[in-house]
Scaffold this active site. Structure first.
Site, PDB file in Angstrom:
ATOM      1  N   TYR A  57     -15.312  -6.958  64.304  1.00 46.03           N
ATOM      2  CA  TYR A  57     -16.513  -7.798  64.326  1.00 46.03           C
ATOM      3  C   TYR A  57     -16.899  -8.102  65.780  1.00 46.03           C
ATOM      4  CZ  TYR A  57     -15.190  -8.970  59.438  1.00 46.03           C
ATOM      5  OH  TYR A  57     -14.830  -8.933  58.114  1.00 46.03           O
ATOM      6  N   LEU A 207     -21.152 -14.905  48.139  1.00 42.57           N
ATOM      7  CA  LEU A 207     -22.542 -15.308  47.920  1.00 42.57           C
ATOM      8  C   LEU A 207     -23.453 -14.080  47.831  1.00 42.57           C
ATOM      9  CD1 LEU A 207     -22.559 -18.231  50.521  1.00 42.57           C
ATOM     10  CD2 LEU A 207     -22.258 -18.389  48.039  1.00 42.57           C
ATOM     11  N   ARG A 209     -23.684 -11.618  49.837  1.00 41.35           N
ATOM     12  CA  ARG A 209     -24.250 -11.432  51.188  1.00 41.35           C
ATOM     13  C   ARG A 209     -25.489 -12.310  51.379  1.00 41.35           C
ATOM     14  NH1 ARG A 209     -21.452  -7.298  53.565  1.00 41.35           N
ATOM     15  NH2 ARG A 209     -20.343  -5.954  52.138  1.00 41.35           N
ATOM     16  N   LEU A 212     -27.259 -14.652  46.595  1.00 49.65           N
ATOM     17  CA  LEU A 212     -27.047 -15.633  45.522  1.00 49.65           C
ATOM     18  C   LEU A 212     -27.376 -17.069  45.935  1.00 49.65           C
ATOM     19  CD1 LEU A 212     -23.768 -14.062  44.143  1.00 49.65           C
ATOM     20  CD2 LEU A 212     -25.765 -14.597  42.731  1.00 49.65           C
TER      21      LEU A 212
HETATM   22  P1  ATR Z   1     -20.270 -12.495  53.933  1.00 48.71           P
HETATM   23  O1  ATR Z   1     -18.932 -12.813  53.365  1.00 48.71           O
HETATM   24  O2  ATR Z   1     -20.494 -11.017  54.060  1.00 48.71           O
HETATM   25  O3  ATR Z   1     -20.592 -13.278  55.165  1.00 48.71           O
HETATM   26  P2  ATR Z   1     -21.640 -14.164  51.925  1.00 48.71           P
HETATM   27  O4  ATR Z   1     -20.633 -15.199  52.200  1.00 48.71           O
HETATM   28  O5  ATR Z   1     -21.805 -13.674  50.534  1.00 48.71           O
HETATM   29  O6  ATR Z   1     -21.365 -12.882  52.831  1.00 48.71           O
HETATM   30  O7  ATR Z   1     -23.071 -14.628  52.458  1.00 48.71           O
HETATM   31  C1  ATR Z   1     -23.301 -14.910  53.808  1.00 48.71           C
HETATM   32  C2  ATR Z   1     -24.765 -15.200  53.982  1.00 48.71           C
HETATM   33  O8  ATR Z   1     -25.128 -16.333  53.204  1.00 48.71           O
HETATM   34  C3  ATR Z   1     -25.156 -15.502  55.403  1.00 48.71           C
HETATM   35  O9  ATR Z   1     -26.371 -14.838  55.665  1.00 48.71           O
HETATM   36  C4  ATR Z   1     -25.348 -17.023  55.410  1.00 48.71           C
HETATM   37  O10 ATR Z   1     -26.380 -17.387  56.313  1.00 48.71           O
HETATM   38  P3  ATR Z   1     -26.240 -18.601  57.389  1.00 48.71           P
HETATM   39  O11 ATR Z   1     -25.350 -18.083  58.458  1.00 48.71           O
HETATM   40  O12 ATR Z   1     -27.634 -18.791  57.829  1.00 48.71           O
HETATM   41  O13 ATR Z   1     -25.698 -19.771  56.637  1.00 48.71           O
HETATM   42  C5  ATR Z   1     -25.772 -17.313  53.993  1.00 48.71           C
HETATM   43  N1  ATR Z   1     -25.353 -18.632  53.497  1.00 48.71           N
HETATM   44  C6  ATR Z   1     -24.093 -19.094  53.420  1.00 48.71           C
HETATM   45  N2  ATR Z   1     -24.077 -20.320  52.845  1.00 48.71           N
HETATM   46  C7  ATR Z   1     -25.352 -20.628  52.554  1.00 48.71           C
HETATM   47  C8  ATR Z   1     -25.988 -21.754  51.948  1.00 48.71           C
HETATM   48  N3  ATR Z   1     -25.287 -22.776  51.508  1.00 48.71           N
HETATM   49  N4  ATR Z   1     -27.346 -21.726  51.831  1.00 48.71           N
HETATM   50  C9  ATR Z   1     -28.074 -20.669  52.267  1.00 48.71           C
HETATM   51  N5  ATR Z   1     -27.531 -19.588  52.846  1.00 48.71           N
HETATM   52  C10 ATR Z   1     -26.183 -19.551  52.993  1.00 48.71           C
END
Ligand code: ATR
Length: 327
Positions: A57, A207, A209, A212
């Protein structure tokens, strides 16, 4: 929330940890360092005790960020990082997978330095290397445990068969895989193997990505052109609108619980059993605060039925090339 053990290791964590990838790359522009550090500090205040990163990353930048943010607070948290995906330092292009002893020992030293720590709590092989038998990789990881460089071993996106072979060499504390209402393929064989072998399942992208959470509009305007998700089948032109429409059901359930859709998606993952933990990714303190409250939500049978029904309708694979996962 009550802590959950990481497999049969001595470690246990809050069921909701923090996926740190988004601070450095893949989901739009990297976060300014001071903002990212402030979010990590807020996470500590909110009870986050498990931070997930990887060597790949930001090509070391994400580990360095975490090392800096957790300076002086190291003892209270579990740091998980991953090795095994090579990248070209100039272009960032993925150059291959390497689970060989020499490569992982080199990676471990690099990660320890970047994280500014003496020991990695949970060290995952990021993707399985088809050219190196898992037994060889596990033997080298077991050496790192013996040497006190890592405390526990994880595998990310392995198959049930690989997990069984790995556990025959040394206990595996956790398997990390994509798992959410939108990605349930690992329920077929990986999760049953985790339960059978006493291995924790760390759910990444719980979530979907971000899909959701209900934050994305049907016209996809809010995703940057360079965002990795533009290449993900779930977000492709042919599947995106249909998948976004499924989130309406999550929003309706959230409304009944006076909750956020992201909390419902996380509550569903955590309700799968004590062998599951989740590492939602967020770069924002407000989202983090909200996500951390998901453990208080109790879904009823009607909610679960409706959520399972929508999960059957998701369009597109979770990766453009599914050969690299469940391997
Ligand atoms: P990963 O594990 O690949 O990071 P994820 O957890 O399914 O994926 O989703 C991450 C995404 O959800 C990110 O784009 C995050 O955006 P922010 O950095 O802007 O928060 C978004 N995300 C996480 N929690 C959120 C919430 N409570 N409301 C809206 N977006 C959220």
């Amino acid at each position: 929330m009550q802590k959950r053990p990481l497999g049969k290791s001595t470690l246990s964590v809050n069921p909701i940890g923090l996926g740190c990838m988004g601070f450095s790359e893949f989901y739009g522009a990297p976060s300014p360092q001071d903002e990212a550090i402030a979010t990590i500090h807020a996470a500590l205040d909110l009870g986050v005790d498990h931070f997930d990163t990887a060597e790949m990353y930001g090509m070391g930048a994400n580990e360095k960020l975490l090392g800096k943010a957790l300076k002086g607070k190291r003892e209270t948290v579990v740091i998980a990082t991953k090795f095994g995906i090579g990248r070209d330092p100039k272009t960032g292009a993925v150059t291959g997978l390497d689970g060989s002893r020499a490569a992982l020992i080199r990676s471990c030293e690099k990660s320890l330095k970047a994280l500014d720590t003496d020991v990695i709590d949970l060290y995952y092989q990021h993707r399985m290397d088809p050219a190196t038998p898992i037994e060889e990789t596990m033997e080298a990881l077991a050496e790192l445990v013996q040497a006190g460089k890592i405390k526990a071993i994880g595998l990310s996106e392995c198959s049930a068969d690989t997990l069984r072979r790995a556990c025959a060499i040394h206990p595996v504390a956790a398997v990390q895989s994509e798992y959410s209402l939108f990605s349930r393929d690992i329920e077929q064989s990986v999760i049953p193997a985790c339960i059978e072998l006493g291995v924790t399942l760390t759910a990444y992208s719980p979530l979907g990505r971000g899909m959701l959470t209900g934050r994305y509009s049907a016209d996809k305007k809010d995703l940057e052109a360079t965002d990795y998700r533009q290449t993900n089948p779930r977000f492709s032109a042919e599947n995106y609108a249909a998948n976004i429409a499924l989130v309406d059901e999550v929003k309706a359930i959230a409304k009944r619980h006076n909750a956020h859709p992201a909390q419902i998606a996380l509550a569903w993952v955590l309700a799968q059993g004590p062998h599951v933990i989740a590492i939602p990714g967020t770069t924002k303190i407000s989202n983090l605060r909200s996500n951390m409250q998901a453990g208080d939500i109790v879904l009823d049978e009607a909610d679960k039925k409706a959520l399972l029904a929508l999960s059957e309708k998701v369009k597109g694979d979770r990766y453009a090339d599914m050969r690299a996962v469940n391997r």
